[in-house]
Design a protein around this motif. Structure first.
Motif, short mmCIF file in Angstrom:
data_model
loop_
_atom_site.label_atom_id
_atom_site.label_comp_id
_atom_site.label_asym_id
_atom_site.label_seq_id
_atom_site.Cartn_x
_atom_site.Cartn_y
_atom_site.Cartn_z
N TYR A 180 -20.24 38.99 23.55
CA TYR A 180 -20.28 40.38 23.07
C TYR A 180 -21.70 40.86 22.75
O TYR A 180 -21.87 41.88 22.10
CB TYR A 180 -19.40 40.51 21.82
CG TYR A 180 -17.98 40.08 22.05
CD1 TYR A 180 -17.10 40.85 22.82
CD2 TYR A 180 -17.48 38.90 21.52
CE1 TYR A 180 -15.80 40.45 23.05
CE2 TYR A 180 -16.17 38.49 21.74
CZ TYR A 180 -15.34 39.27 22.50
OH TYR A 180 -14.04 38.88 22.73
N ARG A 181 -22.71 40.10 23.20
CA ARG A 181 -24.08 40.44 22.81
C ARG A 181 -24.52 41.80 23.30
O ARG A 181 -25.21 42.53 22.58
CB ARG A 181 -25.05 39.35 23.29
CG ARG A 181 -24.98 39.05 24.78
CD ARG A 181 -25.69 37.77 25.13
NE ARG A 181 -25.45 37.39 26.52
CZ ARG A 181 -25.71 36.20 27.01
NH1 ARG A 181 -26.22 35.27 26.24
NH2 ARG A 181 -25.46 35.92 28.28
N GLU A 182 -24.11 42.17 24.54
CA GLU A 182 -24.48 43.49 25.06
C GLU A 182 -23.76 44.58 24.28
O GLU A 182 -24.35 45.61 23.93
CB GLU A 182 -24.12 43.59 26.55
CG GLU A 182 -24.80 42.55 27.44
CD GLU A 182 -26.30 42.72 27.48
OE1 GLU A 182 -26.79 43.84 27.20
OE2 GLU A 182 -27.00 41.73 27.78
N LEU A 183 -22.51 44.36 23.98
CA LEU A 183 -21.70 45.35 23.27
C LEU A 183 -22.22 45.57 21.86
O LEU A 183 -22.32 46.71 21.38
CB LEU A 183 -20.25 44.86 23.24
CG LEU A 183 -19.19 45.82 22.69
CD1 LEU A 183 -19.09 47.06 23.55
CD2 LEU A 183 -17.83 45.11 22.61
N ILE A 202 -11.87 43.37 17.66
CA ILE A 202 -10.76 42.42 17.71
C ILE A 202 -9.61 42.96 18.55
O ILE A 202 -9.08 42.28 19.43
CB ILE A 202 -10.28 42.08 16.28
CG1 ILE A 202 -11.36 41.30 15.53
CG2 ILE A 202 -8.97 41.27 16.33
CD1 ILE A 202 -11.07 41.11 14.05
N THR A 203 -9.19 44.20 18.28
CA THR A 203 -8.00 44.74 18.94
C THR A 203 -8.25 45.13 20.38
O THR A 203 -7.37 44.93 21.24
CB THR A 203 -7.48 45.96 18.17
OG1 THR A 203 -8.52 46.93 18.02
CG2 THR A 203 -6.97 45.56 16.79
N GLN A 204 -9.42 45.66 20.70
CA GLN A 204 -9.67 46.17 22.05
C GLN A 204 -10.33 45.17 22.98
O GLN A 204 -10.37 45.39 24.20
CB GLN A 204 -10.52 47.44 21.97
CG GLN A 204 -9.82 48.58 21.26
CD GLN A 204 -10.60 49.88 21.33
OE1 GLN A 204 -11.57 50.01 22.09
NE2 GLN A 204 -10.18 50.86 20.55
N HIS A 205 -10.86 44.08 22.45
CA HIS A 205 -11.56 43.12 23.30
C HIS A 205 -11.06 41.68 23.08
O HIS A 205 -10.63 41.03 24.03
CB HIS A 205 -13.07 43.18 23.04
CG HIS A 205 -13.68 44.51 23.35
ND1 HIS A 205 -14.09 44.88 24.61
CD2 HIS A 205 -13.92 45.59 22.54
CE1 HIS A 205 -14.58 46.10 24.58
NE2 HIS A 205 -14.49 46.56 23.34
#
Length: 745
Positions: free
Chosen positions: A229-232, A245-248
């Motif tokens: 998730y570093r880019e996000l 948590i819910t969307q990824h």
């Protein structure tokens, strides 16, 4: 499971417990208000045995413990039943997840499923070497509190001094969340191969299956691999933790394709403090992205302060942050080296697992005998050689040693880290395919040479993962340059499937462990023309390159590298490069003379700062510098504890050099040798063989480390303090007088 002998006959006790365990755990466990519902399970008989047999082990110990207070008279039989049925499940299956009731339970099992193996890709069977389930081989890691000053005298605020002296594992810490709120935000620090990720998987698996210790809250686990998730998280407007948590996260878990989190589920869970959120691998985020990710993590911990947060990282990536971007974890923990008992536990579990997995009838005396004998042989070899014991302090290297031992029974174990890696790559790239009589591309082309070029490219880019299209393009270019006609995609498939050195995660690849990438990069440089060593010069103060540099030094004549490190004032690295030289191999006279001269130069450079402090009477700074020199000498980082064995075996030259400076500039008042003389003088007051504790106490009184018959270590940094008061060294939580027994003082 066996079947009842007649329709009216009750099933065996283990089957009854299996049924109850499944129903209780799938319903989220037993709560104080659910005793009636719990007992009603005894009266029901419609639970399919197929489901029970698939679910045994997810929480049988949990259910059995709930029964124990009610059935005290049956405690022994329940324990035996639990052992019998626990073998009925090997992993969290899709069937178990499907039968779970409610989103929360399904999610927990999906998270557990992602963490049940040492590698989530699956168990491979080549040459009788298997990748076991995590629960079969896991050995609890010992943790130390991070020190705040040299000698570990200033304990962290909120931590009880006696609490710090005891051996800690993660469950002891989590059991004290209410008593010590600072435990809700933990940073766990260690170098590669020390089991940080495995520890988080262990927590997620046990919490996800409701099999955590009964004195630990039943938290819902969320394990987030930060590099995914570093880019996000480093973008301008990153998502909130609940949204992440819910969307990824949920969508990426095995078995969670049809799971739809209820509206507000994650946010409510986090706000209530019902979650244990684990961020794995802060050091695996690019240096440029770390500040943004650190700020994001700090915001989430403030927003959801009731939940538990655990972060893992290599030490320097965690520490070397600007003040404005520093991670705000109140409690930092170090992973300690594996000790003899941990080594024994792992090797015995590992061999038992290997033998049971490779035999049709796993629970017979002959299988157990082979496992016991093999483990005993390996442990005997390790404990007989200090070089092997040093390697086996690292769980990853111990795993590699065990793999080599099983693959090569009777062969001499590698005694150096670089030799161990060399043997492992020979096993993965040459021996496995040959043993299976396969004509693979791994044996037809120069597979290791190709992987070395991939590794050095990834090191230069500071990548731990590489996108599949980029990797295929790089492979094709390398193959063309080597004159090979094979297709890149075909070679990549065999590297992944046969050698298992590259692992696929979504559309990216990574080496099975970062240390493999570091080793291959070091071999690429070592086997190249000498001027390629210059590739390392610009990285001598870069923590990312340190393991590669040390592995390179172990394979070559490191004279020029050490000289360059001294020129750039990287004296600790220069010293560590010297330590990588084989101690048992005789060097050619010319090289031996060079190395001897270098040792003297390195020692002089390392102790310059200490001598300056002592000359100026800066006793506190000198004490702190003494600790820094000594902890780096034993291969650890500032902030870690000494093991007693490390001080007993501390290198003679270094110890005498440090002691000599203290004695010289204090006019004989301070120094390790001064302390030893005081201790030995005190021993004369007690009968031989019966004086150790009493003599230590007398010593502590004389040097001013005890007050009112208690060890207080209230240090006074003044020349007027008692003789022998300085320097001070702590050993794993308490003073044990290790240096007083050093043979060279």
């Amino acid at each position: 499971m066996s079947q009842p002998n007649s329709p009216n006959e009750k099933p065996p006790l283990n089957e009854q417990i299996a049924d109850i365990a499944l129903r209780v755990i799938m319903a989220g466990g037993v709560t104080g208000g659910g005793i009636g519902a719990f007992w009603s399970l005894f009266r029901e008989s419609d639970i399919p045995k197929a489901i029970a047999s698939a679910a045994i082990g997810l929480g049988i110990s949990y259910a059995a413990k709930m029964l124990t207070p009610i059935h005290k008279g049956n405690e022994r039989r329940l324990e035996e039943a639990g052992k019998a049925v626990d073998a009925g499940i090997d992993w969290v299956t899709d069937q178990v997840i499907a039968k779970a009731t409610g989103f929360e339970n399904k999610y927990r099992l999906c998270q557990a499923s992602a963490c049940q193996r040492l590698r989530s890709e699956g168990v491979a069977q080549y040459d009788r070497i298997l990748i076991p389930l995590l629960r079969d081989v896991y050995v609890p890691l010992a943790l130390d509190f991070n020190a705040t000053s040299a000698g570990f005298r200033d304990f962290q605020d909120g931590h009880d001094k006696h609490e710090i002296k005891q051996d800690l594992d993660i469950w002891k810490i989590l059991a004290n969340l209410d008593r010590n709120p600072s435990f809700r935000q933990l940073a766990i620090l260690a170098w590669g191969g020390y089991g940080k990720t495995t520890l988080l998987k262990h927590i997620a698996y046990r919490c996800g299956t409701n099999n955590h210790p009964k004195n630990v809250p039943g938290l819902t686990p969320v394990l987030l691999v930060l590099r995914d998730y570093r880019e996000l998280l480093s973008q301008h407007n990153p998502p909130d933790l609940a949204e992440l948590i819910t969307q990824h996260h949920v969508l990426n878990l095995p078995g969670a394709a049809d799971l739809k989190p209820p509206d507000g589920w994650a946010k409510a869970m986090l706000k209530r403090g019902d979650a244990i959120v684990m961020f794995d691998g802060f050091d695996e985020i690019g240096k440029a992205q770390r500040p943004a990710v650190a700020r994001w993590i700090n915001r989430q911990m403030k927003r959801y302060g009731k939940s538990v947060f655990i972060l893992t990282s290599r030490p320097k990536a965690y520490k070397q942050m600007d003040a404005a971007d520093r991670l705000e974890f109140p409690t930092a923990l170090w992973v300690r080296d594996f000790d003899a008992q941990q080594r024994k536990d792992f090797v015995e579990k590992w061999y038992r697992c290997q033998e049971r997995y490779t035999n049709i009838e796993p629970d017979t005396p002959d299988v157990e005998q082979v496992a016991v004998r093999s483990a005993a042989d390996l442990l005997g070899q390790i404990e007989a050689r200090q070089e092997l014991k040093d390697l086996a302090k690292n769980p990853l290297l111990l795993n590699m040693i065990a793999t080599f031992h099983r693959r090569n029974p009777g062969a001499k174990l590698p005694r150096r880290r670089v030799e161990l890696y060399r043997e492992i790559f020979q096993l993965q790239l040459r021996d496995r395919p040959k043993a299976r009589t396969l004509d693979t591309l791994l044996t037809e082309c120069e597979a290791q040479t190709i992987l070395q070029r991939i590794a050095i490219g990834m090191m230069n880019k500071r990548w731990e993962r590489i996108h599949q299209p980029i990797l295929l393009q790089a492979l094709q270019t390398i193959l063309e340059n080597l004159g090979e006609t094979v297709e890149a995609a075909e070679l990549l498939e065999q590297i992944e499937q046969v050698s298992e050195l590259l692992i696929k995660q979504d559309d990216e690849y990574e080496f099975a462990h970062l240390s493999f990438q570091e080793y291959l990069a070091s071999v690429y440089i070592a086997q190249s023309p000498q001027n390629r060593e210059q590739l390392l010069y610009k990285h001598l103060e870069d923590d990312w390159w340190k393991p590669t540099i040390l592995l390179y030094a172990a394979q070559t004549n490191p004279t020029r590298l050490i000289q360059e490190a001294l020129k750039r004032e990287a004296t600790d690295l220069a010293y560590q490069c010297l330590q990588e030289l084989p101690k048992t191999r005789r060097l050619v006279p010319e090289l031996e003379a060079q190395i001897t001269a270098l040792k003297q130069t390195v020692q002089t450079s390392r102790y310059t700062q200490l001598e300056s402090y002592l000359k100026n009477g800066q006793w506190k700074e000198a004490d702190e510098e003494t600790y820094r020199l000594m902890i780096t000498t034993v291969g650890k980082d500032v902030g870690q504890w000494f093991e007693e064995e490390e001080l007993l075996n501390f290198p003679c030259e270094e110890l005498l050099a440090i002691d000599g400076l203290w004695v010289k500039y204090s006019n004989g008042k301070f120094g390790f040798s001064v302390q030893k003389d005081i201790y030995l003088d005190g021993c004369s007051y007690f009968p031989a063989g019966k004086y150790y504790e009493e003599a230590l106490e007398r010593f502590g009184d004389r040097v001013g480390w005890r007050e009112d018959e208690q060890w207080e270590f209230s240090m006074k940094y003044d020349i007027s303090s008692p003789k022998g008061h300085l320097p001070f060294v702590m050993v794993v939580g308490e003073f044990r007088g290790s240096l007083l027994s050093h043979p060279d003082l």
